[in-house]
Design an enzyme around this catalytic site. Sequence first.
Site, PDB file in Angstrom:
ATOM      1  N   CYS A   1      13.932  20.033 -14.735  1.00 54.85           N
ATOM      2  CA  CYS A   1      14.117  19.418 -13.414  1.00 54.85           C
ATOM      3  C   CYS A   1      14.993  18.177 -13.461  1.00 54.85           C
ATOM      4  O   CYS A   1      15.943  18.032 -12.687  1.00 54.85           O
ATOM      5  CB  CYS A   1      12.770  19.110 -12.777  1.00 54.85           C
ATOM      6  SG  CYS A   1      11.803  17.816 -13.584  1.00 54.85           S
TER       7      CYS A   1
ATOM      8  N   HIS B   1       7.941  15.331 -11.351  1.00 58.09           N
ATOM      9  CA  HIS B   1       8.871  16.414 -11.040  1.00 58.09           C
ATOM     10  C   HIS B   1       9.873  15.914 -10.004  1.00 58.09           C
ATOM     11  O   HIS B   1       9.531  15.112  -9.130  1.00 58.09           O
ATOM     12  CB  HIS B   1       8.129  17.630 -10.489  1.00 58.09           C
ATOM     13  CG  HIS B   1       8.998  18.840 -10.324  1.00 58.09           C
ATOM     14  ND1 HIS B   1       9.492  19.555 -11.383  1.00 58.09           N
ATOM     15  CD2 HIS B   1       9.469  19.455  -9.201  1.00 58.09           C
ATOM     16  CE1 HIS B   1      10.224  20.564 -10.932  1.00 58.09           C
ATOM     17  NE2 HIS B   1      10.229  20.523  -9.609  1.00 58.09           N
TER      18      HIS B   1
ATOM     19  N   HIS C   1      15.634  22.826  -7.134  1.00 57.88           N
ATOM     20  CA  HIS C   1      15.049  22.236  -8.347  1.00 57.88           C
ATOM     21  C   HIS C   1      14.912  23.298  -9.432  1.00 57.88           C
ATOM     22  O   HIS C   1      15.066  24.499  -9.192  1.00 57.88           O
ATOM     23  CB  HIS C   1      13.675  21.637  -8.023  1.00 57.88           C
ATOM     24  CG  HIS C   1      12.620  22.671  -7.708  1.00 57.88           C
ATOM     25  ND1 HIS C   1      11.344  22.624  -8.208  1.00 57.88           N
ATOM     26  CD2 HIS C   1      12.644  23.783  -6.926  1.00 57.88           C
ATOM     27  CE1 HIS C   1      10.643  23.648  -7.756  1.00 57.88           C
ATOM     28  NE2 HIS C   1      11.402  24.357  -6.971  1.00 57.88           N
TER      29      HIS C   1
END
Length: 220
Positions: free
Chosen positions: A119, A171, A183
């Site tokens: 990510c 994240h 993502h």
Amino acid sequence: MPPPHSARTYPFLSTPFVARLFKLALCASVVALAGCAATQSRQTADASSNHLLRDSYLLSTQSDPLGAWLDSKDQLDINYPQSDNPSSQIPKTMAATAMKFLGVKYRYGGDAPGEGFDCSGLVAYAAEKSLGLKLPRTASSQAQEGISIDRGELRRGDLVFFNTRGRRFSHVGIYLGNHQFVHAPRTGAAIRVESMDIAYWRKRYNGARRLKAQPDTAQR
């Protein structure tokens, strides 16, 4: 004198009359059974259709509980860069840079197209290529860059952060507009677009940041 309740007193009990009643009852039963069969057939078709939709969803997400992979721009209502002049160069924006890698497999620690992305690796790569920024390598460190943005102020290219590992800013993704973000989700999945309105992401959202481009670089 004939006994009471004889066939002569009640002719409707004669054999031909009973036969006609039997035939009418038989016809009514056939019609009712046909109706039930048709109803059951429609119900079976509806159930089959629901199963197909479910199977299609599971196939597209690889049984991923985080939400469906929306890989069609017609489904996303995203403002993709466009130009009236086909020969003109489309600006390299952060969101557009990340979108080029839809479908690329997640790789922990990856930060280059040839090896895959995690990510924060995807965000760092897109920021450097479009904004000329050298971002820190982890999502928690990237959450200290730029300025904090309220959810209602989100614009295309802002960074959106989520608590997916029991800690804040674990994240990160890139906001696309219309409550969508791109993502790199997790091991076994691929870079994709998802909705922030999905219950999983809505519960875990914990902030956004807006980056500032370096001089002579494109906007987000």
